[in-house]
Design an enzyme around this catalytic site. Structure first.
Site, PDB file in Angstrom:
ATOM      1  N   LYS A  70       0.858  -1.196   0.000  1.00  0.00           N
ATOM      2  CA  LYS A  70       0.000   0.000   0.000  1.00  0.00           C
ATOM      3  C   LYS A  70       0.892   1.244   0.000  1.00  0.00           C
ATOM      4  O   LYS A  70       1.539   1.543   0.999  1.00  0.00           O
ATOM      5  CB  LYS A  70      -0.900   0.051   1.250  1.00  0.00           C
ATOM      6  CG  LYS A  70      -1.931   1.165   1.127  1.00  0.00           C
ATOM      7  CD  LYS A  70      -2.621   1.502   2.425  1.00  0.00           C
ATOM      8  CE  LYS A  70      -1.954   2.623   3.198  1.00  0.00           C
ATOM      9  NZ  LYS A  70      -1.868   3.922   2.480  1.00  0.00           N
ATOM     10  N   SER A  76       1.564   5.390   0.040  1.00  0.00           N
ATOM     11  CA  SER A  76       0.844   6.479   0.708  1.00  0.00           C
ATOM     12  C   SER A  76      -0.274   6.962  -0.206  1.00  0.00           C
ATOM     13  O   SER A  76      -0.085   7.084  -1.421  1.00  0.00           O
ATOM     14  CB  SER A  76       1.796   7.634   1.000  1.00  0.00           C
ATOM     15  OG  SER A  76       1.044   8.794   1.306  1.00  0.00           O
ATOM     16  N   SER A 134       4.842   6.843  10.603  1.00  0.00           N
ATOM     17  CA  SER A 134       4.945   7.552  11.880  1.00  0.00           C
ATOM     18  C   SER A 134       4.781   6.588  13.064  1.00  0.00           C
ATOM     19  O   SER A 134       4.311   5.455  12.906  1.00  0.00           O
ATOM     20  CB  SER A 134       3.875   8.636  11.932  1.00  0.00           C
ATOM     21  OG  SER A 134       2.614   8.027  11.810  1.00  0.00           O
ATOM     22  N   GLU A 184       9.661   0.668  10.616  1.00  0.00           N
ATOM     23  CA  GLU A 184      10.651   1.745  10.443  1.00  0.00           C
ATOM     24  C   GLU A 184       9.902   3.042  10.693  1.00  0.00           C
ATOM     25  O   GLU A 184       9.162   3.509   9.827  1.00  0.00           O
ATOM     26  CB  GLU A 184      11.211   1.737   9.016  1.00  0.00           C
ATOM     27  CG  GLU A 184      11.963   0.496   8.631  1.00  0.00           C
ATOM     28  CD  GLU A 184      13.290   0.358   9.342  1.00  0.00           C
ATOM     29  OE1 GLU A 184      13.708   1.295  10.051  1.00  0.00           O
ATOM     30  OE2 GLU A 184      13.905  -0.716   9.198  1.00  0.00           O
ATOM     31  N   CYS A 217      13.495  10.768   7.691  1.00  0.00           N
ATOM     32  CA  CYS A 217      13.469  10.210   9.058  1.00  0.00           C
ATOM     33  C   CYS A 217      14.833  10.261   9.733  1.00  0.00           C
ATOM     34  O   CYS A 217      14.911  10.341  10.955  1.00  0.00           O
ATOM     35  CB  CYS A 217      12.934   8.796   9.018  1.00  0.00           C
ATOM     36  SG  CYS A 217      13.740   7.813   7.752  1.00  0.00           S
ATOM     37  N   GLU A 264       9.582  15.155  16.341  1.00  0.00           N
ATOM     38  CA  GLU A 264      10.005  15.128  14.935  1.00  0.00           C
ATOM     39  C   GLU A 264       9.201  16.182  14.160  1.00  0.00           C
ATOM     40  O   GLU A 264       7.990  16.030  13.982  1.00  0.00           O
ATOM     41  CB  GLU A 264       9.709  13.730  14.365  1.00  0.00           C
ATOM     42  CG  GLU A 264      10.168  13.554  12.940  1.00  0.00           C
ATOM     43  CD  GLU A 264       9.782  12.192  12.359  1.00  0.00           C
ATOM     44  OE1 GLU A 264       8.640  11.747  12.561  1.00  0.00           O
ATOM     45  OE2 GLU A 264      10.635  11.581  11.696  1.00  0.00           O
TER      46      GLU A 264
HETATM   47  P1  NAD Z   1       2.059   7.950   8.277  1.00  0.00           P
HETATM   48  O1  NAD Z   1       2.291   7.050   9.422  1.00  0.00           O
HETATM   49  O2  NAD Z   1       1.014   8.981   8.381  1.00  0.00           O
HETATM   50  O3  NAD Z   1       1.734   7.126   6.979  1.00  0.00           O
HETATM   51  C1  NAD Z   1       2.597   6.086   6.518  1.00  0.00           C
HETATM   52  C2  NAD Z   1       1.746   5.047   5.861  1.00  0.00           C
HETATM   53  O4  NAD Z   1       0.984   4.402   6.881  1.00  0.00           O
HETATM   54  C3  NAD Z   1       0.756   5.606   4.840  1.00  0.00           C
HETATM   55  O5  NAD Z   1       0.696   4.733   3.736  1.00  0.00           O
HETATM   56  C4  NAD Z   1      -0.552   5.597   5.619  1.00  0.00           C
HETATM   57  O6  NAD Z   1      -1.684   5.486   4.795  1.00  0.00           O
HETATM   58  C5  NAD Z   1      -0.379   4.372   6.499  1.00  0.00           C
HETATM   59  N1  NAD Z   1      -1.186   4.317   7.706  1.00  0.00           N
HETATM   60  C6  NAD Z   1      -1.668   5.338   8.446  1.00  0.00           C
HETATM   61  N2  NAD Z   1      -2.396   4.864   9.474  1.00  0.00           N
HETATM   62  C7  NAD Z   1      -2.363   3.503   9.392  1.00  0.00           C
HETATM   63  C8  NAD Z   1      -2.946   2.448  10.155  1.00  0.00           C
HETATM   64  N3  NAD Z   1      -3.707   2.690  11.211  1.00  0.00           N
HETATM   65  N4  NAD Z   1      -2.697   1.180   9.780  1.00  0.00           N
HETATM   66  C9  NAD Z   1      -1.906   0.913   8.710  1.00  0.00           C
HETATM   67  N5  NAD Z   1      -1.379   1.870   7.931  1.00  0.00           N
HETATM   68  C10 NAD Z   1      -1.587   3.157   8.266  1.00  0.00           C
HETATM   69  O7  NAD Z   1       3.473   8.575   7.940  1.00  0.00           O
HETATM   70  P2  NAD Z   1       3.790   9.617   6.791  1.00  0.00           P
HETATM   71  O8  NAD Z   1       3.334  10.940   7.297  1.00  0.00           O
HETATM   72  O9  NAD Z   1       3.336   9.114   5.476  1.00  0.00           O
HETATM   73  O10 NAD Z   1       5.393   9.520   6.770  1.00  0.00           O
HETATM   74  C11 NAD Z   1       6.183  10.240   7.617  1.00  0.00           C
HETATM   75  C12 NAD Z   1       6.656   9.373   8.762  1.00  0.00           C
HETATM   76  O11 NAD Z   1       7.363   8.240   8.248  1.00  0.00           O
HETATM   77  C13 NAD Z   1       7.649  10.119   9.618  1.00  0.00           C
HETATM   78  O12 NAD Z   1       7.393   9.869  10.982  1.00  0.00           O
HETATM   79  C14 NAD Z   1       8.985   9.511   9.199  1.00  0.00           C
HETATM   80  O13 NAD Z   1       9.984   9.618  10.155  1.00  0.00           O
HETATM   81  C15 NAD Z   1       8.610   8.105   8.916  1.00  0.00           C
HETATM   82  N6  NAD Z   1       9.621   7.480   8.057  1.00  0.00           N
HETATM   83  C16 NAD Z   1      10.495   6.585   8.605  1.00  0.00           C
HETATM   84  C17 NAD Z   1      11.495   5.998   7.830  1.00  0.00           C
HETATM   85  C18 NAD Z   1      12.462   5.006   8.422  1.00  0.00           C
HETATM   86  O14 NAD Z   1      13.212   4.385   7.661  1.00  0.00           O
HETATM   87  N7  NAD Z   1      12.510   4.822   9.720  1.00  0.00           N
HETATM   88  C19 NAD Z   1      11.582   6.321   6.474  1.00  0.00           C
HETATM   89  C20 NAD Z   1      10.691   7.235   5.947  1.00  0.00           C
HETATM   90  C21 NAD Z   1       9.705   7.812   6.749  1.00  0.00           C
END
Ligand code: NAD
Length: 501
Positions: A197, A199, A250, A271, A305, A403
């Site tokens: 899935k 974003s 996140s 991650e 991140c 963050e």
């Molecule tokens: P997000 O958590 O809002 O969304 C990430 C994905 O999770 C999206 O596809 C979203 O639709 C999905 N999602 C949201 N709620 C969910 C749920 N309840 N169940 C399953 N899936 C769900 O994050 P974002 O705003 O898209 O990305 C930014 C975040 O990602 C930041 O916190 C960043 O640090 C993190 N990030 C981490 C790494 C790493 O390698 N550690 C890399 C890139 C981004």
């Protein structure tokens, strides 16, 4: 000490669209080797160009039922895919890498259109995505277990390495293609099949990847379901026929996924966010550190991140370092990716994220932080925030702990090595950190005392496919990249043969 602030913005010099309509991929799910019929979906999501706020396209928004179809296809495909030799699977992954490289130009433009990235960032993403497939292909062929041995009298033990099964993967918007590649390549290399899935905000490059490689992959090996986290993402984490769920996102989404996955006791690979400290000692090369933070704090507009956004600098050199960093950051050229190669920083990904980042900035400044460069939004259209350096940030304050995920670097000071280490470790995250020093013993000892999955010395944000990426504490668990990712996406089986006569 007057510091110039980046207030100007490079707009597009052309009205030509970044991507022709004919170059867009099908805007629907990809299940069992084909895109689903457009128009059959009941809901759609509008994709917004973050650089000018125009609507790019409407894409399908799936449901739990779409996930169920995709999981069924992945399960049907599993036996055939896992039965292939590592070499046969590696041949497919290498062909995917070739396709990515052959089509880099359109992938770069799509990523820049959908996520607002300057070309240099999209180029880096696409080339690293190809390299990730190449590494996983080679690594899967070199991935062996302990030789067999007799550990019980007259019994020979063999350790087999198997795929986990069907893997559900959820990825974020900050590196749409690259984060997908980081999961797809080790999972497929290890013999799993997958439902991905993207974003809901940035699905275009993952869809294009499937359009470009559909002929290379047996049907059902790799499926995409578009949609929202609480519906499609949640079904992936709760689905009884998914064996492992991997999320990059996140902390809140990570907790939701882990909680829901707990019901079926499926494996979880997370991650999550980061808040990387950049610990600068008085003996460091301050000019190199300032140059390093210029890139590490602001790459991809700080939507990274591992971004080096929380400077902890020894107080005796704080003023000098702040001056050097302010000079570095004030040279940034912000703009629409169509502005050309001189644009180094793009917009934030969405209106909601723009409001989140500017909210952090307003509260930090109200809390006593002093903007030495930038400090607020740049006038639209587009979700632009000026590259910002905040000095005098109080220990324990929101700006020091949370963050922000935008082009904002904060500066705090410390008096001793022990204080630096304690303060660096006091964030809830544990993804990455860096240490800047010329002292050889300190460069070996301090990283051991820092609670982060990656610690750079005199560098920050240098990544390679051969080395693991992943965090501790609130940044989750599981490793992307390297042989450790193949380990995470596979399982060991012990077979023991009684040969007594
Ligand atoms: P997000 O958590 O809002 O969304 C990430 C994905 O999770 C999206 O596809 C979203 O639709 C999905 N999602 C949201 N709620 C969910 C749920 N309840 N169940 C399953 N899936 C769900 O994050 P974002 O705003 O898209 O990305 C930014 C975040 O990602 C930041 O916190 C960043 O640090 C993190 N990030 C981490 C790494 C790493 O390698 N550690 C890399 C890139 C981004």
């Amino acid at each position: 000490m007057p510091i110039p602030s980046t207030e100007s913005i490079v707009r597009s010099t052309t009205q030509a669209p970044l991507v022709a309509e004919s170059e867009l991929p099908p805007l629907t799910h990809f299940i069992d080797g084909a895109f689903t019929e457009a128009g059959a979906e009941s809901a759609t999501t509008a994709l917004v160009n973050p650089a000018d706020e125009t609507i790019i396209a409407e894409v399908a928004e799936g449901s739990a039922a779409d996930v169920d179809s995709a999981v069924a296809a992945a399960r049907r495909a599993l036996e055939g895919w896992k039965a292939l030799t590592p070499k046969s699977r590696a041949d497919v992954l290498l062909a995917i890498a070739d396709r990515i490289e052959d089509n880099a130009d359109v992938l770069i433009r799509l990523e820049s259109l959908n996520a607002g990235k300057p070309y240099a960032v999209s180029e880096d993403d696409v080339s690293m995505a190809a390299d990730t497939f190449r590494f996983a292909a080679g690594a899967s062929r070199a991935f062996t277990e302990l030789g067999s041995g007799d550990y019980v009298e007259d019994h020979t033990s063999i350790i087999l390495r198997e795929p986990v099964g069907v893997v559900g993967v959820v990825v974020p918007w900050n590196y749409p293609l690259l984060m997908a590649a980081w999961k797809i390549s080790p999972a497929l290399a290890a013999g799993n099949t997958m439902v991905l899935k993207p974003s809901e905000q940035t699905p275009l490059t993952a869809l294009k990847l499937l359009e470009l490689t559909a002929d290379l992959l047996p049907a059902g090996i790799l499926n995409i379901v578009l949609g929202l986290g609480p519906s499609v993402g949640a079904r992936l984490s709760s689905h009884p026929h998914i064996d492992l769920v991997a999320l990059t996102g996140s902390v809140g989404s990570g907790k939701a996924v882990a909680t829901s996955a707990g019901e079926s006791l499926k494996r979880v690979h997370l991650e999550l966010g980061g808040k990387a400290p950049v610990v600068i000692f008085a003996d460091a090369d301050l000019a190199a550190a300032a140059e390093g933070v210029r890139t590490a704090g602001f790459w991809n507009s700080g939507q990274e991140c591992g971004a080096g956004t929380r400077v902890l600098v020894e107080s005796s050199v704080a003023e000098e370092f702040t001056r050097l960093l302010a000079e570095e950051v004030s040279t940034y050229v912000v703009g629409d990716p169509r502005g050309g190669a001189e644009v180094e920083l793009g917009p934030l990904v969405s209106q909601a994220h723009f409001e989140r980042v500017t909210g952090f900035l307003d509260r930090a400044i109200a809390d006593g932080a002093r903007p030495v460069v930038g400090g607020g939004p740049i006038e639209g259209p587009g979700f632009f925030v000026a590259p910002t350096v905040l000095a005098d940030v109080a220990a324990g304050s929101e700006a020091s702990q949370e963050e922000i995920f935008g082009p904002v670097v904060t500066i705090e000071t410390f008096e001793s090595e022990d204080e630096a280490i304690t303060r660096a470790n006091e964030v809830p995250y544990g993804l990455a950190a860096s240490v800047w020093t010329r002292d050889a013993a300190r460069s070996l000892d301090v990283p051991r005392r820092l609670d982060f999955g990656t610690v750079w010395v005199n560098s920050h944000l240098a990544l390679a496919a051969e080395v693991p990426w992943g965090g501790f504490k609130g940044s989750g668990y599981g490793r992307d990249l390297s042989i450790y990712a193949l380990n995470d996406f596979s399982r060991t089986k012990h077979v023991q043969i009684n040969h007594a006569r």
